[in-house]
Motif scaffolding. Structure first.
Motif, PDB file in Angstrom:
ATOM      1  N   SER A  53       0.760  -1.133  -0.018  1.00 17.45           N
ATOM      2  CA  SER A  53       0.058  -0.141  -0.090  1.00 17.45           C
ATOM      3  C   SER A  53       0.879   1.375  -0.006  1.00 17.45           C
ATOM      4  O   SER A  53       1.853   1.423   0.818  1.00 17.45           O
ATOM      5  CB  SER A  53      -0.917   0.074   1.202  1.00 17.45           C
ATOM      6  OG  SER A  53      -1.514   1.333   1.299  1.00 17.45           O
ATOM      7  N   PRO A  54       0.515   2.149  -0.924  1.00 11.91           N
ATOM      8  CA  PRO A  54       1.357   3.306  -0.652  1.00 11.91           C
ATOM      9  C   PRO A  54       1.062   4.560   0.271  1.00 11.91           C
ATOM     10  O   PRO A  54       1.477   5.681   0.317  1.00 11.91           O
ATOM     11  CB  PRO A  54       1.117   4.006  -2.203  1.00 11.91           C
ATOM     12  CG  PRO A  54      -0.430   3.660  -2.465  1.00 11.91           C
ATOM     13  CD  PRO A  54      -0.538   2.186  -1.684  1.00 11.91           C
ATOM     14  N   VAL A  55      -0.108   4.115   1.209  1.00 10.22           N
ATOM     15  CA  VAL A  55      -0.420   4.971   2.183  1.00 10.22           C
ATOM     16  C   VAL A  55       0.691   5.457   3.113  1.00 10.22           C
ATOM     17  O   VAL A  55       0.805   6.820   3.540  1.00 10.22           O
ATOM     18  CB  VAL A  55      -1.536   4.334   3.036  1.00 10.22           C
ATOM     19  CG1 VAL A  55      -1.799   5.331   4.462  1.00 10.22           C
ATOM     20  CG2 VAL A  55      -2.739   3.949   2.435  1.00 10.22           C
ATOM     21  N   ALA A 112      -4.246  12.867   6.330  1.00 10.11           N
ATOM     22  CA  ALA A 112      -3.710  12.424   5.046  1.00 10.11           C
ATOM     23  C   ALA A 112      -4.022  10.701   5.338  1.00 10.11           C
ATOM     24  O   ALA A 112      -4.445  10.064   4.231  1.00 10.11           O
ATOM     25  CB  ALA A 112      -2.178  12.724   4.903  1.00 10.11           C
ATOM     26  N   SER A 113      -3.806  10.030   6.397  1.00 15.78           N
ATOM     27  CA  SER A 113      -3.970   8.604   6.480  1.00 15.78           C
ATOM     28  C   SER A 113      -5.125   8.273   6.072  1.00 15.78           C
ATOM     29  O   SER A 113      -5.711   7.293   5.569  1.00 15.78           O
ATOM     30  CB  SER A 113      -3.264   8.064   7.777  1.00 15.78           C
ATOM     31  OG  SER A 113      -3.556   8.947   8.806  1.00 15.78           O
TER      32      SER A 113
ATOM     33  N   HIS B 209      -9.405  -2.829   0.120  1.00 12.17           N
ATOM     34  CA  HIS B 209      -9.760  -1.787   0.974  1.00 12.17           C
ATOM     35  C   HIS B 209      -8.673  -2.205   2.175  1.00 12.17           C
ATOM     36  O   HIS B 209      -8.181  -1.345   2.804  1.00 12.17           O
ATOM     37  CB  HIS B 209     -11.077  -1.896   1.400  1.00 12.17           C
ATOM     38  CG  HIS B 209     -12.086  -1.320   0.414  1.00 12.17           C
ATOM     39  ND1 HIS B 209     -13.469  -1.308   0.513  1.00 12.17           N
ATOM     40  CD2 HIS B 209     -11.799  -1.066  -0.861  1.00 12.17           C
ATOM     41  CE1 HIS B 209     -13.874  -0.965  -0.677  1.00 12.17           C
ATOM     42  NE2 HIS B 209     -13.037  -0.630  -1.346  1.00 12.17           N
ATOM     43  N   TRP B 210      -8.825  -3.335   2.715  1.00 16.55           N
ATOM     44  CA  TRP B 210      -8.244  -3.799   3.986  1.00 16.55           C
ATOM     45  C   TRP B 210      -6.806  -3.393   3.882  1.00 16.55           C
ATOM     46  O   TRP B 210      -6.305  -3.064   4.984  1.00 16.55           O
ATOM     47  CB  TRP B 210      -8.494  -5.266   4.501  1.00 16.55           C
ATOM     48  CG  TRP B 210      -9.941  -5.747   4.897  1.00 16.55           C
ATOM     49  CD1 TRP B 210     -10.720  -6.423   4.247  1.00 16.55           C
ATOM     50  CD2 TRP B 210     -10.548  -5.056   6.033  1.00 16.55           C
ATOM     51  NE1 TRP B 210     -11.960  -6.658   5.291  1.00 16.55           N
ATOM     52  CE2 TRP B 210     -11.761  -5.774   6.187  1.00 16.55           C
ATOM     53  CE3 TRP B 210     -10.204  -4.199   7.136  1.00 16.55           C
ATOM     54  CZ2 TRP B 210     -12.571  -5.301   7.188  1.00 16.55           C
ATOM     55  CZ3 TRP B 210     -10.825  -3.850   8.145  1.00 16.55           C
ATOM     56  CH2 TRP B 210     -12.238  -4.609   8.129  1.00 16.55           C
ATOM     57  N   ARG B 211      -6.207  -3.571   2.784  1.00 20.49           N
ATOM     58  CA  ARG B 211      -4.775  -3.539   2.539  1.00 20.49           C
ATOM     59  C   ARG B 211      -4.508  -1.930   2.860  1.00 20.49           C
ATOM     60  O   ARG B 211      -3.465  -1.752   3.631  1.00 20.49           O
ATOM     61  CB  ARG B 211      -4.478  -3.775   1.244  1.00 20.49           C
ATOM     62  CG  ARG B 211      -3.012  -3.561   0.550  1.00 20.49           C
ATOM     63  CD  ARG B 211      -3.049  -4.046  -0.836  1.00 20.49           C
ATOM     64  NE  ARG B 211      -3.806  -3.430  -1.682  1.00 20.49           N
ATOM     65  CZ  ARG B 211      -3.034  -2.245  -2.729  1.00 20.49           C
ATOM     66  NH1 ARG B 211      -1.958  -2.254  -2.372  1.00 20.49           N
ATOM     67  NH2 ARG B 211      -3.906  -1.861  -3.501  1.00 20.49           N
ATOM     68  N   GLY B 216      -3.157   2.339   7.266  1.00 16.84           N
ATOM     69  CA  GLY B 216      -3.602   3.405   7.711  1.00 16.84           C
ATOM     70  C   GLY B 216      -3.913   3.607   9.076  1.00 16.84           C
ATOM     71  O   GLY B 216      -3.848   4.571   9.743  1.00 16.84           O
ATOM     72  N   TYR B 217      -4.580   2.605   9.491  1.00 14.98           N
ATOM     73  CA  TYR B 217      -5.179   2.773  11.047  1.00 14.98           C
ATOM     74  C   TYR B 217      -3.755   2.615  12.152  1.00 14.98           C
ATOM     75  O   TYR B 217      -3.951   3.273  13.088  1.00 14.98           O
ATOM     76  CB  TYR B 217      -6.048   1.423  11.122  1.00 14.98           C
ATOM     77  CG  TYR B 217      -6.756   1.618  12.686  1.00 14.98           C
ATOM     78  CD1 TYR B 217      -7.942   2.348  12.630  1.00 14.98           C
ATOM     79  CD2 TYR B 217      -6.483   0.542  13.437  1.00 14.98           C
ATOM     80  CE1 TYR B 217      -8.389   2.608  14.012  1.00 14.98           C
ATOM     81  CE2 TYR B 217      -7.438   0.683  14.734  1.00 14.98           C
ATOM     82  CZ  TYR B 217      -8.148   1.670  14.849  1.00 14.98           C
ATOM     83  OH  TYR B 217      -8.911   1.653  15.958  1.00 14.98           O
TER      84      TYR B 217
END
Lengths: 180, 449
Positions: A53-55, A112-113, B209-211, B216-217
């Motif tokens: 993921s690029p997050v 942003a996250s 999504h979960w990825r 993020g969480y």
């Protein structure tokens, strides 16, 4: 110009049986898969072969931007545009500016996250073809779903049913979905 | 007997469906007791709004504040509320990173407490501004008067800290809520389905999504973690950058952070015990949760005690006559001596009951003691602010403070407002994280073939 394609939705009672079915489907050459699960099943990224993921990178840059913007605003307004000299303290007072710089870093990175997760997931998107599938409500409660795109010959549908049957599939629903 | 640490964190959960249904039940079924409570707290909230309107109409003169005690109830309540929030973030962020699995059941609950405590906290400095309708002057917007906020002022720091804390807490809370809102959507029909559907943003639990969601969480947890430390540190700087005896101290940031987490954990207990009984959640909020929370109160309580001892020691060792007089004469024998002793009883003696196993495992004993800790922590900030301001360097400017009915009403009203928001939260969103509990259940469940 979009074109409706047929997809199959397969429901499984456990995460293990779903992962097993994914492995079997991929081995048989069905690579256009998506899963819908009530909680993040570990091993799904590897099973679907999803890229990283690029997050984190987005969050890092947002945080840095927050730090730079906050410091520049404080420096320019308090030291350049309108120097405020109170108690003979320096107009450009780095230790005093660090506090707001830090808070703004966290603010930008945190927002942003959330936004990155939503944007990369294509949300908000209140309607999606899978919601029309019968019994799909269980995907957020206790069931694990796989979506397979029916490619090529019409015989494939029968093949998919044969592949997933031993994993204990509990429901198979057909779905029409526009290609994006 | 089974040792505490191996007690199950959830029990009597037949399957994921049963768990989801149990935890969503408060959303569909309205109980009479809830209506009574919402009525009482709603009335208190209305009374607070009336008092605030009176305050705005007349000015801060309706409060007991005056020079030298220019900060009194408003800033005491501000510091108290924002401190209460810190335990919520501690539970939801720091304990997530430390992989404390037991936190899962109480995580959203504690986060919501943070959110509403920050709302209550943010209200007070604005009320205290004198001309609150100019609160936006704190933001660096291009004003026609071409002046900017003074970023060397504690007021601007507070605004940045509290605004960030509020927004990040909301962000973290909402992201965690998203899959549960989808579960609420999928378990309901009609209008409710549409409303939850809108707030769930179309979440469908896709692998893609979960990825993003998982990372993020975790990142948000990592970002919220330093806020636990930084926000109350910044609040403590409001005091320690001043030269007033009783404020001018370098131990304030860690002392305030410890006190914040101490009072916050006590508030979690205060809220959790009645909710657990009201919504019959003994199987997911177990005695082990309460036991662990009590231990956290005890640990942070000892950090606070250490700070109290050190404050006294430094007042003596620093050989500053004003500091010495404040700490050794005025605090104990001054006009606020009674409140100081009461604070010591609530913050130092009461938590020592938590050494006793039976107290830690008795919900209602925990409830009453945790209320006392919260009273004690409010008094601590009151003593720091009012007792110090009333006895500054210049004896000719000494004066005492006493609150007016408006002071007391707004404090009482803010408690009602907090509980009012909390009660709404309990009925409108799943207050136990369903998704995380199912994940936890899958992790701890014995693997079957």
């Amino acid at each position: 110009m979009s074109r409706a394609e047929r997809h199959l939705l397969l429901e499984f009672p456990t995460s293990e049986s779903m992962l097993e079915a994914i492995a079997n489907l991929r081995a048989a050459g069905f690579n256009q898969l998506e899963t819908y699960t009530p909680w993040p099943v570990s091993g799904i990224d590897e099973a679907l072969n999803l890229p990283k993921s690029p997050v984190p990178r987005i969050v890092l840059f947002a945080g840095l931007a927050g730090a730079i913007i906050a410091y520049l605003i404080q420096w320019w307004t308090n030291a350049i545009d309108f120097p405020l000299i109170v108690g003979n303290r320096p107009a450009h007072a780095a230790p005093a500016f660090i506090l707001i710089t830090f808070e703004t870093t966290v603010l930008f990175a945190g927002l942003a996250s959330l936004l990155a997760v939503l944007a990369l997931s294509g949300l908000p998107k209140l309607w999606h073809p899978v919601f029309e599938a019968e019994g799909f409500e269980s995907a957020s409660v206790d069931a694990f779903w796989i979506e397979v795109k029916l490619q090529g010959e019409p015989l494939n549908e029968k093949r998919i049913r044969e592949i997933v049957a031993p994993s204990g599939v509990t429901k198979i629903v057909e779905m029409m979905r526009n290609e994006e | 007997m089974i040792p505490d640490v191996t007690d199950p964190v959830i029990h009597d959960v037949p399957n994921d469906k049963g768990l989801t249904d149990q935890l969503l039940r408060p959303l569909w079924k309205f109980t009479g007791r809830w209506w009574i409570l919402i009525g009482i707290t709603g009335a208190g909230t209305v009374w607070m709004v009336i008092c605030i309107a009176y305050l705005f109409r007349t000015g801060v003169g309706v409060w007991g504040n005056n020079i030298p005690v220019a900060w009194a109830f408003a800033i005491t309540s501000f510091v108290w509320w924002i401190g209460i929030g810190h335990a919520g973030t501690f539970i939801s962020a720091i304990m997530l990173l430390l992989e404390q699995k037991w936190r899962t059941s109480i995580n959203r609950f504690a986060e919501a407490m943070t959110l509403f405590a920050v709302v209550c906290a943010a209200m007070f400095p604005v009320l205290h501004l004198g001309r609150p309708w100019f609160a936006y002057w704190l933001a660096p917007y291009p004003a026609t008067m071409s002046v900017w906020p003074n970023f060397k002022s504690a007021l601007a720091w507070d605004m940045a800290a509290v605004a960030t804390y509020g927004i990040i807490s909301l962000t973290f809370w909402y992201l965690g809520l998203l899959p549960d809102l989808a579960a609420a959507r999928d378990s309901s029909t009609g209008v409710k389905r549409k409303v939850y559907g809108v707030f769930a943003l179309g979440w469908r639990g896709a692998g893609r999504h979960w990825r993003h969601y998982k990372i993020g969480y975790i990142l948000l947890a990592g970002l919220a973690t330093p806020l636990v430390i930084s926000v109350h540190s910044i609040v403590s700087l409001d005091f320690s950058i001043a030269q007033l005896p009783g404020w001018h101290s370098t131990i304030f940031p860690p002392y305030f952070v410890a006190g914040a987490i101490f009072s916050g954990f006590a508030m979690v207990i205060t809220l959790l015990v009645p909710c657990r009984a009201l919504f019959e959640l003994e199987n997911v909020v177990t005695l082990r949760h309460l036991d662990n929370l009590a231990k956290m109160v005890l640990v942070t309580g000892w950090v606070v005690i250490y700070a109290y001892v050190l404050e006294q020691f430094l007042a003596w060792y620093g050989a500053d006559v004003f500091e010495f007089q404040l700490y050794f004469r005025d605090r104990l024998f001054g006009p606020y001596g009674f409140w100081f002793v009461l604070m010591l009883v609530c913050n130092v003696l009461v938590p020592q009951l938590y050494w006793i196993h039976g107290v830690r495992r008795n919900p209602w004993a925990l409830f009453f003691t945790s209320v006392l800790v919260n009273v004690g922590m409010w008094l601590e900030r009151f003593i720091i602010i009012v007792a110090s301001l009333s006895r500054s360097h210049l004896p000719s400017s000494w004066a005492d403070y006493s609150p007016t009915w408006v002071d007391l009403s707004i404090l009482f009203g803010s408690v009602c407002f907090f509980l009012f928001m909390f009660l709404l939260f309990l009925r409108l969103v799943p207050f136990i994280p369903i998704t995380e509990l199912k994940e936890l259940r899958a992790e701890i469940r014995p693997k079957t073939a």
